[in-house]
Scaffold this motif. Structure first.
Motif, mmCIF file in Angstrom:
data_model
loop_
_atom_site.group_PDB
_atom_site.id
_atom_site.type_symbol
_atom_site.label_atom_id
_atom_site.label_comp_id
_atom_site.label_asym_id
_atom_site.label_seq_id
_atom_site.Cartn_x
_atom_site.Cartn_y
_atom_site.Cartn_z
ATOM 1 N N GLY A 4 17.961 -19.641 -12.530
ATOM 2 C CA GLY A 4 18.031 -18.410 -13.312
ATOM 3 C C GLY A 4 18.726 -17.268 -12.618
ATOM 4 O O GLY A 4 19.061 -16.261 -13.263
ATOM 5 N N THR A 5 18.981 -17.384 -11.310
ATOM 6 C CA THR A 5 19.714 -16.335 -10.593
ATOM 7 C C THR A 5 21.123 -16.219 -11.169
ATOM 8 O O THR A 5 21.809 -17.233 -11.333
ATOM 9 C CB THR A 5 19.812 -16.664 -9.096
ATOM 10 N N GLY B 184 22.932 -18.470 -15.498
ATOM 11 C CA GLY B 184 21.864 -18.622 -14.512
ATOM 12 C C GLY B 184 22.009 -19.904 -13.717
ATOM 13 O O GLY B 184 22.490 -20.914 -14.237
ATOM 14 N N MET C 151 16.327 -20.362 -21.116
ATOM 15 C CA MET C 151 15.545 -19.406 -20.329
ATOM 16 C C MET C 151 16.287 -18.966 -19.071
ATOM 17 O O MET C 151 16.163 -17.817 -18.631
ATOM 18 C CB MET C 151 14.199 -20.020 -19.946
ATOM 19 N N VAL D 198 16.990 -15.021 -18.023
ATOM 20 C CA VAL D 198 16.692 -14.379 -16.742
ATOM 21 C C VAL D 198 17.967 -13.823 -16.119
ATOM 22 O O VAL D 198 18.000 -12.702 -15.601
ATOM 23 C CB VAL D 198 16.001 -15.369 -15.784
ATOM 24 N N GLY E 261 18.918 -10.575 -17.446
ATOM 25 C CA GLY E 261 17.990 -9.474 -17.233
ATOM 26 C C GLY E 261 17.103 -9.186 -18.422
ATOM 27 O O GLY E 261 16.413 -8.160 -18.461
ATOM 28 N N TYR F 84 14.459 -10.762 -19.153
ATOM 29 C CA TYR F 84 13.118 -10.856 -18.585
ATOM 30 C C TYR F 84 13.245 -10.794 -17.069
ATOM 31 O O TYR F 84 14.263 -11.194 -16.485
ATOM 32 C CB TYR F 84 12.423 -12.153 -19.015
ATOM 33 N N ALA F 85 12.182 -10.330 -16.418
ATOM 34 C CA ALA F 85 12.260 -10.083 -14.977
ATOM 35 C C ALA F 85 12.157 -11.347 -14.146
ATOM 36 O O ALA F 85 12.610 -11.376 -13.012
ATOM 37 C CB ALA F 85 11.162 -9.103 -14.566
ATOM 38 N N SER F 86 11.547 -12.402 -14.695
ATOM 39 C CA SER F 86 11.324 -13.617 -13.920
ATOM 40 C C SER F 86 11.217 -14.800 -14.867
ATOM 41 O O SER F 86 11.012 -14.625 -16.082
ATOM 42 C CB SER F 86 10.036 -13.513 -13.101
ATOM 43 N N LEU F 87 11.299 -16.010 -14.319
ATOM 44 C CA LEU F 87 11.107 -17.183 -15.156
ATOM 45 C C LEU F 87 9.682 -17.256 -15.683
ATOM 46 O O LEU F 87 9.454 -17.703 -16.813
ATOM 47 C CB LEU F 87 11.441 -18.453 -14.357
ATOM 48 N N GLN G 164 7.741 -14.779 -16.552
ATOM 49 C CA GLN G 164 7.675 -13.887 -17.703
ATOM 50 C C GLN G 164 8.413 -14.487 -18.895
ATOM 51 O O GLN G 164 7.971 -14.379 -20.040
ATOM 52 C CB GLN G 164 8.287 -12.531 -17.321
ATOM 53 N N THR G 165 9.528 -15.133 -18.613
ATOM 54 C CA THR G 165 10.319 -15.752 -19.680
ATOM 55 C C THR G 165 9.545 -16.875 -20.350
ATOM 56 O O THR G 165 9.545 -17.011 -21.585
ATOM 57 C CB THR G 165 11.636 -16.304 -19.108
#
Length: 549
Positions: free
Chosen positions: A226-227, A250, A483, A487, A490, A492-495, A497-498
């Motif tokens: 996701g980065t 990502g 997902m 991520v 941006g 969602y802040a993290s996987l 949270q996603t």
């Protein structure tokens, strides 16, 4: 609609693209076939260029079906089989084939040419192997790379880049040489918990070239799934996909791991978010992956892992599997004398042959649980491609007991159900191996095409004694890949949270009567006898060398 995300999934025989909104609702899908070369000696090869073109066709098809503007697409992600892609120093395909054909530059995950190399690596008993269940598989990348060095040295030496297929796709999309923590940890023996490759390991197994070139050919930048990669889609990739340049991409996932991501973190029926450690992911396609998430490392003999951040960042992953799952069932059905008759009947009803057989089985049984009784007197050890876990025996082969001379569709139905039972007993073996080491999941979340079958789900539930849940989405693998794009964009802040925002559980299948549990206990005992027979048979024939003429 404010935003949409695309997941691109590359399987063994096709690519698929799925478009989702920010809540995880599926808007459109499209599919495109890919070429596969099969040769004797367990050789299976593909073309990275052909795969990329198929990805582009699938994305364009999904965009046309969704009828949305590229401006709406805010991010995308890839997942793929754990196949090995070889490129030269200029980034062009380089042959992995005895044919010398540079189009054939992918050794497919299921290719077992490197059995001897896997055995050599495992004989080192290097400490790195602790983090892969004690033994590498010929389906992983280091045995394949060692095979290339030993058998196609020119290609090995000329190679500028060795990629896991999912990382090749993100490279082709963005130009970034970064690898995903998922791919290199789960298939390349990268030690994610220490953020390093092991130089002594490479030297011990005969791949010291990677140490000498400072790991440049296998990856020096390792990023969490996701980065965001590079500057997003390049101009060329955007033209291929019909999307906007710069669309965030990502870091990728292996296909089964994308399915796990799209399945295990969702809300339950009450709307609450469950803990990922309570859920086991069973992703069943051509092969099957059985994935457990833990907060601390758990060493399970014969099961791959523990992998740090192998699927969910910050958690450990143990990955069991079955090398032939859907492929085993397809083979059983195709090889039966009634196949042609059943295929013709299925075409008349407008369904595929597996759906046709299952419908007949269910109509005769009355319910999914008692349908298993059709396989009372026929038993299948469906390990056509060896045992991936928990026995880590790539030389295992399928055994069928109880065949008679019946050649009608009814006989095919019995063999079909027996094959499903055999897969369920293999799953139960892995679940028991997990439990023996303290990994005690409460629910199996089932993804992949077979998960939509009520018969498959019920047999799995009755065999393991666990509740089997479906993800709410019909496409958890594509959702997991999408997902990654969410991520990266941006949204969602993290996987974590996603997963909570975009996924949820759907239908539940509970284990049924004690009588069926006893039925499966007895059939599973026969399954164990077949395994021992296979092992003993190989022992009897080992070392026999009779020359002809």
């Amino acid at each position: 609609m404010r935003q949409a995300f695309i997941g691109i999934d590359v399987g063994t025989s096709s690519t698929r693209a799925g478009i989702f909104d920010e809540k995880g609702a599926l808007l459109a899908t499209a599919k495109h076939p890919i070429a596969v070369w099969h040769e004797a000696g367990d050789i299976v090869e593909q073309s990275s260029s052909n795969i990329w073109d198929a990805c582009a066709a699938a994305v364009r098809g999904a965009m046309a079906e969704a009828a949305i503007s590229p401006d709406i697409v805010k991010g995308l992600g890839f997942d793929a089989t754990c196949s090995l892609v070889v490129l030269d120093r200029s980034g062009k395909p380089l042959s992995v084939s005895a044919s010398g054909d540079n189009r054939r530059n992918v050794i497919v995950w299921m290719d077992h040419r490197a059995v001897a190399e896997a055995r050599l690596i495992n004989e080192t008993q290097d400490d790195v192997l602790r983090y892969v269940g004690g033994a590498v598989s010929p389906e992983m990348e280091m045995p394949k790379l060692l095979w290339l060095k030993r058998h196609l040295r020119q290609s090995f030496d000329r190679a500028g880049h060795f990629f896991d297929l999912a990382d090749y796709l993100s490279f082709q999309a963005t130009g970034s040489l970064a690898r995903s923590t998922c791919t290199v940890t789960c298939k390349w023996n990268y030690l994610a918990h220490e953020q390093r490759w092991s130089a002594p390991y490479f030297q011990r197994i005969g791949l010291q070239e990677f140490v000498a070139d400072a790991y440049l050919r296998i990856g020096t930048t390792i990023l969490a799934p996701g980065t965001p990669l590079g500057s997003g889609l390049t101009e060329a990739a955007a033209r291929d996909f019909g999307l906007n340049p710069g669309t965030p991409v990502g870091a990728s996932l292996i296909d089964a791991h994308a399915g796990g991501l799209g399945a295990i973190g969702g809300r339950d029926g009450s709307g609450a978010t469950a803990h990922v450690c309570d859920r086991l992911a069973y992703i069943m396609g051509t092969s099957a992956c059985i994935m457990a998430t833990t907060a601390e490392p758990c060493f399970v003999p014969g099961v791959w892992g523990p992998y740090y951040s192998g699927m969910v960042p910050g958690f450990w992953l143990n990955e069991g599997g079955q090398s032939a799952a859907g492929a085993a069932i397809d083979h059983l059905v195709r090889s039966h004398p009634a196949h042609e008759e059943a295929s013709a009947a299925a075409r008349r009803e407008g369904v595929d042959i597996i759906a046709f057989i299952e419908k007949r089985v269910m109509e005769r049984a009355g319910n999914a649980s008692e349908a298993a009784l059709r396989a009372r007197d026929i038993h299948v050890l469906p390990e056509f491609l060896g045992n991936r876990s928990p026995y880590a025996d790539p030389d295992t082969r399928a055994v069928i007991a109880g065949l008679d001379l019946d050649t009608d569709i009814g006989a095919m139905e019995r063999l079909f159900v027996a094959g499903l039972c055999g897969l369920a007993y293999g799953l139960a073996d892995v679940v028991d191996a997990f439990r023996a080491q303290g990994v005690d999941s409460k629910v199996i979340v089932m993804g992949g095409g077979a998960g939509r079958s009520p018969l498959v789900r019920q047999i799995m539930a009755d065999t393991t004694g666990l509740t089997v849940a479906l993800p709410q989405t019909p496409e958890p693998v594509l959702l997991g890949a999408a997902m990654l794009g969410a991520v990266a964009a941006g949204a969602y802040a993290s996987l974590g949270q996603t997963m909570a925002a975009m996924s949820a559980l759907g239908r539940l299948t509970e284990p049924t009567t004690p009588g069926m549990a006893e039925f499966h206990r007895r059939k599973r005992e026969v399954y164990g006898l077949l395994r021992r027979l296979d092992h003993a048979s190989r022992g009897v024939m080992r070392g026999l060398d009779i020359s002809s003429g």
